[in-house]
Write a protein that holds these residues in place. Structure first.
Motif, PDB file in Angstrom:
ATOM      1  N   UNK A  64       0.824  -1.211   0.000  1.00 32.27           N
ATOM      2  CA  UNK A  64       0.000   0.000   0.000  1.00 32.27           C
ATOM      3  C   UNK A  64       0.854   1.256   0.000  1.00 32.27           C
ATOM      4  N   UNK A  65       1.914   1.261   0.798  1.00 29.64           N
ATOM      5  CA  UNK A  65       2.816   2.428   0.837  1.00 29.64           C
ATOM      6  C   UNK A  65       3.481   2.652  -0.503  1.00 29.64           C
ATOM      7  N   UNK A  66       3.904   1.567  -1.157  1.00 32.37           N
ATOM      8  CA  UNK A  66       4.547   1.692  -2.465  1.00 32.37           C
ATOM      9  C   UNK A  66       3.563   2.231  -3.500  1.00 32.37           C
ATOM     10  N   UNK A  67       2.316   1.758  -3.455  1.00 31.38           N
ATOM     11  CA  UNK A  67       1.312   2.254  -4.403  1.00 31.38           C
ATOM     12  C   UNK A  67       1.004   3.727  -4.173  1.00 31.38           C
ATOM     13  N   UNK A  68       0.922   4.138  -2.906  1.00 29.79           N
ATOM     14  CA  UNK A  68       0.667   5.547  -2.592  1.00 29.79           C
ATOM     15  C   UNK A  68       1.829   6.423  -3.028  1.00 29.79           C
ATOM     16  N   UNK A  69       3.049   5.953  -2.833  1.00 26.08           N
ATOM     17  CA  UNK A  69       4.225   6.717  -3.249  1.00 26.08           C
ATOM     18  C   UNK A  69       4.264   6.854  -4.766  1.00 26.08           C
ATOM     19  N   UNK A  70       3.929   5.797  -5.481  1.00 27.33           N
ATOM     20  CA  UNK A  70       3.917   5.843  -6.944  1.00 27.33           C
ATOM     21  C   UNK A  70       2.830   6.788  -7.440  1.00 27.33           C
ATOM     22  N   UNK A  71       1.678   6.785  -6.780  1.00 24.44           N
ATOM     23  CA  UNK A  71       0.584   7.670  -7.180  1.00 24.44           C
ATOM     24  C   UNK A  71       0.929   9.126  -6.896  1.00 24.44           C
ATOM     25  N   UNK A  72       1.677   9.368  -5.830  1.00 26.97           N
ATOM     26  CA  UNK A  72       2.054  10.739  -5.483  1.00 26.97           C
ATOM     27  C   UNK A  72       3.078  11.299  -6.466  1.00 26.97           C
ATOM     28  N   UNK A  73       3.894  10.446  -7.048  1.00 25.14           N
ATOM     29  CA  UNK A  73       4.913  10.896  -7.995  1.00 25.14           C
ATOM     30  C   UNK A  73       4.359  11.082  -9.403  1.00 25.14           C
ATOM     31  N   UNK A  74       3.225  10.498  -9.672  1.00 23.70           N
ATOM     32  CA  UNK A  74       2.623  10.570 -11.003  1.00 23.70           C
ATOM     33  C   UNK A  74       2.029  11.966 -11.216  1.00 23.70           C
ATOM     34  N   UNK A  75       2.394  12.659 -12.313  1.00 23.62           N
ATOM     35  CA  UNK A  75       1.825  13.983 -12.537  1.00 23.62           C
ATOM     36  C   UNK A  75       0.343  13.889 -12.894  1.00 23.62           C
ATOM     37  N   UNK A  76      -0.445  14.874 -12.490  1.00 19.94           N
ATOM     38  CA  UNK A  76      -1.869  14.842 -12.815  1.00 19.94           C
ATOM     39  C   UNK A  76      -2.092  14.950 -14.329  1.00 19.94           C
ATOM     40  N   UNK A  77      -3.123  14.304 -14.818  1.00 20.93           N
ATOM     41  CA  UNK A  77      -3.458  14.303 -16.242  1.00 20.93           C
ATOM     42  C   UNK A  77      -4.254  15.573 -16.546  1.00 20.93           C
ATOM     43  N   UNK A  78      -3.806  16.314 -17.591  1.00 18.97           N
ATOM     44  CA  UNK A  78      -4.528  17.508 -18.002  1.00 18.97           C
ATOM     45  C   UNK A  78      -5.202  17.231 -19.341  1.00 18.97           C
TER      46      UNK A  78
END
Length: 81
Positions: A64-78
């Motif tokens: 779960x921590x790894x998935x949250x970290x990966x999601x936080x690093x992903x830039x938002x889609x515009x």
């Protein structure tokens, strides 16, 4: 002796989560099943299930921590307008 140990293990299994408030048991059931089967072959199924639960929960939290970290690093889609 074995019956006393099994009784103490069951008491600990049910008393510990009750004292710690809301418990997230993610990974515990799967780990307990695998650990119980492994422990059965070593003649300690209760210890195997308890250890498997702890390890399964630890691995689920790590995932779960790894998935949250990966999601936080992903830039938002515009979207283009």
């Amino acid at each position: 002796m074995r019956l006393m140990f099994a009784g103490l293990a069951l008491i600990a299994l049910f008393a510990l989560p009750a004292t710690s408030g809301l418990v997230d048991a993610k990974g515990c059931i799967k780990g307990a099943v695998v650990g119980g089967v492994g422990g059965h072959f070593l003649h300690h199924p209760v210890l195997g299930a308890l250890a498997g639960c702890a390890i399964g929960h630890h691995e689920a939290v790590k995932k779960d921590r790894a998935l949250k970290a990966a999601a936080a690093q992903k830039p938002p889609v515009q979207h283009a307008h």
